[in-house]
Design a protein around this motif. Structure first.
Motif, PDB file in Angstrom:
ATOM      1  N   TYR A   4       0.843  -1.193   0.000  1.00 51.37           N
ATOM      2  CA  TYR A   4       0.000   0.000   0.000  1.00 51.37           C
ATOM      3  C   TYR A   4       0.875   1.238   0.000  1.00 51.37           C
ATOM      4  CZ  TYR A   4       0.708  -0.038   5.098  1.00 51.37           C
ATOM      5  OH  TYR A   4       1.262  -0.042   6.361  1.00 51.37           O
TER       6      TYR A   4
ATOM      7  N   THR B  58       0.961   5.472   1.098  1.00 54.11           N
ATOM      8  CA  THR B  58       0.380   6.499   1.953  1.00 54.11           C
ATOM      9  C   THR B  58       0.735   7.863   1.378  1.00 54.11           C
ATOM     10  OG1 THR B  58       0.702   5.056   3.863  1.00 54.11           O
ATOM     11  CG2 THR B  58       0.219   7.370   4.316  1.00 54.11           C
TER      12      THR B  58
ATOM     13  N   LEU C  33      -4.564   6.358   2.700  1.00 51.59           N
ATOM     14  CA  LEU C  33      -3.961   5.053   2.451  1.00 51.59           C
ATOM     15  C   LEU C  33      -4.602   4.418   1.222  1.00 51.59           C
ATOM     16  CD1 LEU C  33      -2.044   2.886   3.727  1.00 51.59           C
ATOM     17  CD2 LEU C  33      -4.085   1.987   4.839  1.00 51.59           C
ATOM     18  N   ALA C  34      -3.790   3.877   0.319  1.00 57.16           N
ATOM     19  CA  ALA C  34      -4.300   3.201  -0.874  1.00 57.16           C
ATOM     20  C   ALA C  34      -3.649   1.830  -0.999  1.00 57.16           C
ATOM     21  CB  ALA C  34      -4.020   4.032  -2.119  1.00 57.16           C
ATOM     22  N   THR C  35      -4.473   0.803  -1.100  1.00 57.38           N
ATOM     23  CA  THR C  35      -3.969  -0.549  -1.322  1.00 57.38           C
ATOM     24  C   THR C  35      -3.518  -0.678  -2.768  1.00 57.38           C
ATOM     25  OG1 THR C  35      -5.469  -1.451   0.334  1.00 57.38           O
ATOM     26  CG2 THR C  35      -4.584  -3.001  -1.273  1.00 57.38           C
TER      27      THR C  35
ATOM     28  N   PHE D 244      -0.817   2.272  -9.152  1.00 50.13           N
ATOM     29  CA  PHE D 244      -1.443   3.118  -8.142  1.00 50.13           C
ATOM     30  C   PHE D 244      -1.677   4.499  -8.727  1.00 50.13           C
ATOM     31  CE2 PHE D 244       3.124   3.164  -7.699  1.00 50.13           C
ATOM     32  CZ  PHE D 244       3.439   4.523  -7.648  1.00 50.13           C
TER      33      PHE D 244
END
Length: 142
Positions: A82, A84, A90-92, A110
């Motif tokens: 992930y 940040t 927060l992004a998986t 991402f």
């Protein structure tokens, strides 16, 4: 991994001082990098089904294990990653495994809005080894 890394380097070599970074955990080496996808050559992006965009990045990881003879061998791994954002959002990152011959590597796309510095965290699990945690920061520019 060599084919992908070579392709990545051919597409972005003028922009980056190094192709990948390594963290060592006992017999394991985790090679990783994060790059903007708009810097990939169109053929490379198409071959790996990666969307080229100024607002997308690509996380690459590979896991190698040093044998008793000192040789590094690619090993399969379970990877959770992930990113940040400075605002602590927060992004998986969904990682997918790619195998080419004996090479094994993991790719994950991402979203980002340059200029930004993202903090990446990943857990790496391989058979016979404890779970390893990896973290690094990467700045992205317009």
């Amino acid at each position: 991994m060599k084919a992908l890394l070579l392709a990545l380097m051919l597409g972005v070599a003028p922009l980056f001082a190094h192709a990948e970074i390594v963290q060592r955990f006992g017999p394991l080496e985790v090679h990783y990098n994060a790059i903007p996808t708009d810097e990939l050559l169109p053929d490379v992006a198409r071959a790996y089904k990666i969307e080229r965009s100024k607002t997308r990045g690509l996380l690459t990881l590979s896991v190698l294990k040093r044998g008793a003879d000192g040789r590094l061998t690619p090993v399969p791994a379970k990877i959770a990653a992930y990113a940040t954002h400075p605002s602590l959002q927060l992004a998986t990152i969904d990682m997918r495994e790619v195998q080419e011959g004996t090479a094994i590597y993991y790719l994950g796309e991402f979203r980002m809005a340059p200029p930004v510095t993202l903090k990446f965290n990943a857990t790496v699990e391989t058979a016979g080894e404890p779970r390893r945690n990896l973290s690094f920061e990467q700045a992205f520019y317009k």
